[in-house]
Design an enzyme around this catalytic site. Sequence first.
Site, PDB file in Angstrom:
ATOM      1  N   ASP A 174       0.857  -1.166   0.073  1.00 47.07           N
ATOM      2  CA  ASP A 174      -0.058   0.020   0.034  1.00 47.07           C
ATOM      3  C   ASP A 174       0.901   1.162   0.115  1.00 47.07           C
ATOM      4  O   ASP A 174       1.801   1.283   0.582  1.00 47.07           O
ATOM      5  CB  ASP A 174      -0.838  -0.067   1.327  1.00 47.07           C
ATOM      6  N   GLU A 208       1.481  -0.159  -4.887  1.00 54.98           N
ATOM      7  CA  GLU A 208       0.535   0.945  -5.320  1.00 54.98           C
ATOM      8  C   GLU A 208       1.045   2.314  -5.336  1.00 54.98           C
ATOM      9  O   GLU A 208       1.297   2.720  -4.169  1.00 54.98           O
ATOM     10  CB  GLU A 208      -0.620   0.860  -4.325  1.00 54.98           C
TER      11      GLU A 208
END
Length: 552
Positions: free
Chosen positions: A203, A245
């Site tokens: 993330d 990401e």
Amino acid sequence: MSHDWYRDAVFYEVFVRAFADSNGDGIGDLPGLTSKLDYLRWLGVDAIWMLPICPSPLRDDGYDVSDYFDVHPDYGALADVRRLIEEAHQRGLRIIVELIPNHTSDQNAWFQASRDPSHPQHERYRDWYVWSDTDQKYADTRIIFLDYEPSNWTRDALRGQYYWHRFFHHQPDLNYDNPEVQRAMLRVVQFWMDLGVDGFRVDATPYLYEREGTSCENLPETHAYLKRLRKFVDAYAPGTMLLSEANQWPEDVRPYFGDGDEFHMNFHFPLMPRLFMALARADRTPLVQILARTPPLPDGCQWATFLRCHDELTLEMVTDEERQFLWDFYAPQPRMRLNLGIRRRLAPLLDNDRARLELANSLLFTLPGAPVIYYGDEIGMGDNIWLDDRDGVRTPMQWDSGPNAGFSAAAPDNLYAPVIEDSTYGPQQVNVANQQAAPGSLLHTMRRMIGVRKQHSAFGRGNFAWVEADSKAVAAYLRSHDGERLLIVNNLSPHPQSVTLTASGLPSAALLDLLTGEYLPSSQQGQLALALHPYQYLWLKIQDTLGYGLHG
Ligand code: GLC
């Protein structure tokens, strides 16, 4: 299976909370997901990416981790993760979990100790987060959750200082200048590798470090740490896949692949809004432009591509003008907009138009990259824009037309979120059982696309080259690999198109339609004239040698 399996894979993104409730408490859980593995195998996907499952106060659906070494009791226990992985592996499916390195929940014991000078562990954790006496540092850094947060700094009364957070104020950023933090996150990774996961979706990778006078994104220090993470993973559990990401421009994402020594995969964020732009304008130009701006990747690397995900459809990687156009076109009501994006699902975005839905997926499955399907989009699920934040695209999976759409045996009031209830997208109209039983359904079409894609490595590994088409509404390209050549043709327009495709690599050839199994009339030397229906797409295999049974 090959070590770079992810290059050919089709990914399926699951919100465990939303998928299947095994114990009737109104919340999806790990045994529920395990019970649906046969469905996912039937659909044909290769890897399941689960949204966060660690303990968390769930103020950001688990992206606010309070304990990296356990499972949220709503979802089950560590034993349920082991069982899920085992059952998935038995079916040839891979399990990808979230790694959230940038920030924790403010409820995490690390932060509690860090913020509280009277905490017995304060000395140890004091510098685990980014503390400051002023909120004026790093002023060149943008705010991401614009609708919710006025600043990247929030003051903590107990400690009497400000702490840094790139996302919600209840998600303090960890301090990667601290070697203890660097090591702690590697221990997290080790813990989940010990459980047997096949990979991590990592993330918010661009934001690990802060430096004055910069945007605090994509810093060299961040890349250095991510390379260390990769090295650790390669040494400890070779073959574990890392997907980053980084919502950035292609030239800024490229360094996240390193020289093949950082991430195996990165999401291609800028491609996504351009797929919607190309559809809205019936013009391939945005796709041509962004692919021209996409650098080649090191060996063994792959893009992850997607149409929708669990977040708003982000419009960060477009110009102000393009954003306004996309907002006006796809989010005419103010409530449909969120931050710099759109809180809607795929089917409502495309007016539930079956031909457009198929075309969008045709682009997703045939352009370079490995496609990621968002749960429910394979059946055309709807959304609920009136739910808070991004909750409206995270509603219960619709399995059948029974109570709670077959998601849970709980009383409807006890569901974690209401099932979509409207005359177009409610479970009476949209559910897995009906579509499984109907060979003409969207679900069956998706399954066929996935199946065909998996039979041809040119989709995952092939070169990509545009084919000249004399209508800008037609996106046609060649994917070639290992002597196999595929010609993909997409009509982006709601109108029929008579189009002539020209390519030196398009010889007098037989063209096998991979989706129907039928042959097209052979082309003239270097040219192919086609009459395309509105939103028609063709996946054609070029067969140079004329054999028997053509035009059959
Ligand atoms: C990522 C996630 C998003 C989350 C944010 C903060 O962007 O996709 O859902 O809110 O990180 O962790």
